[in-house]
Design an enzyme around this catalytic site. Structure first.
Site, PDB file in Angstrom:
ATOM      1  CG  ASP A 296      -8.987  -7.482  -4.995  1.00 33.00           C
ATOM      2  OD1 ASP A 296      -9.486  -7.915  -4.078  1.00 33.00           O
ATOM      3  OD2 ASP A 296      -8.032  -6.633  -4.854  1.00 33.00           O
TER       4      ASP A 296
ATOM      5  CE  LYS B 123      -6.567 -13.286  -0.685  1.00 37.22           C
ATOM      6  NZ  LYS B 123      -6.174 -12.127   0.269  1.00 37.22           N
TER       7      LYS B 123
ATOM      8  CB  CYS C 177       2.193  -5.207  -0.334  1.00 43.88           C
ATOM      9  SG  CYS C 177       0.780  -4.788  -1.281  1.00 43.88           S
TER      10      CYS C 177
END
Ligand code: EPZ
Length: 418
Positions: free
Chosen positions: A304, A21, A115
């Site tokens: 991540d 992605k 976020c």
């Protein structure tokens, strides 16, 4: 709103990894600089990609996207405004800023909000574009950038920023003269973006290093068909599934050098691997050793993967520590893992995980993409049933997640929130 119920499961078998992605997003944005219709294969069909395509369509691009192949033509772009309603759902929309400004000389991009994991400012993107001659003002929550011809210059990033580096690489393609980017990010997705430019005739030096030099040009690019690299974070997440369950699991469609930092940490936890061309198998171990992790930019340990390793560390025999250096609020999964019985304590940027703990199924809340995947891993080994709420986060970055999990034996049900 959907929730995912996961039963305690034994897992085994083989997982195919999808396209990355975080490599596909800048590549889609790069097509703004193409004069031809571009074909990109191995394009993951995940929510974030569809959001980026929705944005490109809003700007006037035309595309077909099926069977993981994207054919996109941006020659008819008629708008240069990336609106709030799209940008607020996906911060990576900021990646259209550099190409739109370079090609059209003016654009408006909604400031991406923060976020769950942090404020996520884009000040470094803007500072770099200003240094290239752009006039940037913030108007009603929008970045308004104007510059009829960007000027190549030397950019030194105060902090290593992945999308910041990507934005400036793309902006420099149509700048006048040479742009030198120092302290550039070196993630595999940056390397794929640079290789794509090189294959399109752009003079670019330093690929894979933190010092990039790009020679600007006047005309748009002819971009040859290309294929998105495999997703190193998806691969790492499934390796962590094998690790937490202490089961044999094979991951295929990988670039081993992109997951070296992840495999090395799992080896430190006493796991062994079988390596074959394009695939890797994690093997069960007699004891899972505790681990110390500090997240940093590539080729360091990826932030991540932090949440996923925290879940694995709950099953280690001993005390592990994880220091999160990149984001100021990336421990949202801790409270959820604690609800499942994990013994984790946070002090500032450091989480200390006391293993080994038997996790017990519970209702837990997904908060961001990678934290959600950690809860799935915990649910696989927890006693009884785990219910993960707000799992839309998961579908942002894990393609065919339900099918892939079921295929390796995870007992799960996707259902509506009660
Ligand atoms: C990219 O985000 C990834 N997203 C993130 O993956 C990843 O966690 C992150 O890089 C770090 O590896 C995409 O590639 C689409 P940064 P990005 O700019 O580029 C600070 C996922 O799960 N910073 O490298 O937004 C920033 O606050 C996502 O797929 C500034 O201060 O991250 C952070 O502390 C989550 N000013 C640090 O730099 C800026 O202008 C690294 O951020 C830009 C960044």
């Amino acid at each position: 709103m959907k929730l995912l119920k996961i039963e305690n499961s034994s897992i085994s078998g083989e997982v195919p990894i999808s396209g990355a992605k975080n490599s596909a997003l800048p590549l889609i944005s790069l097509t703004i600089l193409a004069k031809n219709r571009v074909t990109i294969s191995n394009m993951p069909n995940v929510a974030d990609i569809n959001t980026m395509l929705k944005l490109l369509k809003l700007l006037g691009s035309e595309f077909e996207f099926e069977n993981n192949i994207l054919n996109i033509d941006t020659s008819k772009i008629s708008s240069t405004t990336a609106t709030y309603d799209i940008v607020k759902t996906m911060r990576a929309s900021i990646l259209v800023l550099g190409p739109l400004l370079a090609r059209f000389g003016e654009c408006r991009v909604s400031l991406p909000g923060g976020c769950a994991i942090g404020l996520r400012p884009v000040d470094l993107h803007l500072k770099a574009l200003q240094k290239m001659g752009a006039k940037i003002t913030i108007e009603n929550g929008y970045i308004h950038a104007v510059c009829n011809k960007l000027q190549g210059t030397e950019i030194i990033f105060d902090k290593i920023t992945v999308t910041g580096t990507e934005n400036i690489i793309m902006a420099s393609v149509l700048a006048k003269g040479e742009t030198k980017i120092l302290n550039a990010a070196k993630e595999p997705e940056i390397v794929q973006l640079c290789n794509t430019l090189k294959n399109s005739g752009v003079k670019i030096e330093g690929i894979g290093t933190s010092s990039l030099t790009i020679e600007g040009r006047d005309d748009l690019l002819e971009i040859e068909p290309l294929s998105v690299i495999p997703d190193r974070i998806e691969a790492g997440t499934y390796l962590c599934a094998g690790a937490i369950a202490n089961s044999k699991l094979t991951i295929k469609n990988i670039i081993l050098s992109d997951i070296e930092n992840i495999v090395s940490k799992l080896k430190d936890m006493n796991f062994d691997f079988k390596i074959e061309p394009n695939k890797i198998t994690i093997l069960p171990t007699d004891t899972i050793k505790p681990i110390n992790i500090v997240t940093s930019e590539h080729p360091g340990f990826p932030t991540d993967m932090q949440a996923q390793f925290m879940a694995v560390a709950t099953q280690a025999d001993g005390v592990s520590t994880i220091e999160e250096r990149l984001f100021e609020n990336r421990f949202m999964h801790v409270a959820e893992l604690q609800r499942m019985g994990a013994d984790i304590r946070i002090s500032g940027k450091v989480a200390t995980i006391y293993g080994k703990n038997r996790l017990i199924g519970a209702d837990v809340m997904a908060t961001d993409l990678r934290a959600s995947s950690a809860l799935v891993l915990a649910g696989i080994i927890a006693k009884g049933e785990t219910k993960i709420h707000r799992i839309y986060h998961l579908f942002r970055g894990y393609e065919n997640l339900i099918k892939k999990l079921e295929k390796i034996g995870v007992k799960l049900t996707l259902c509506d929130e009660e």
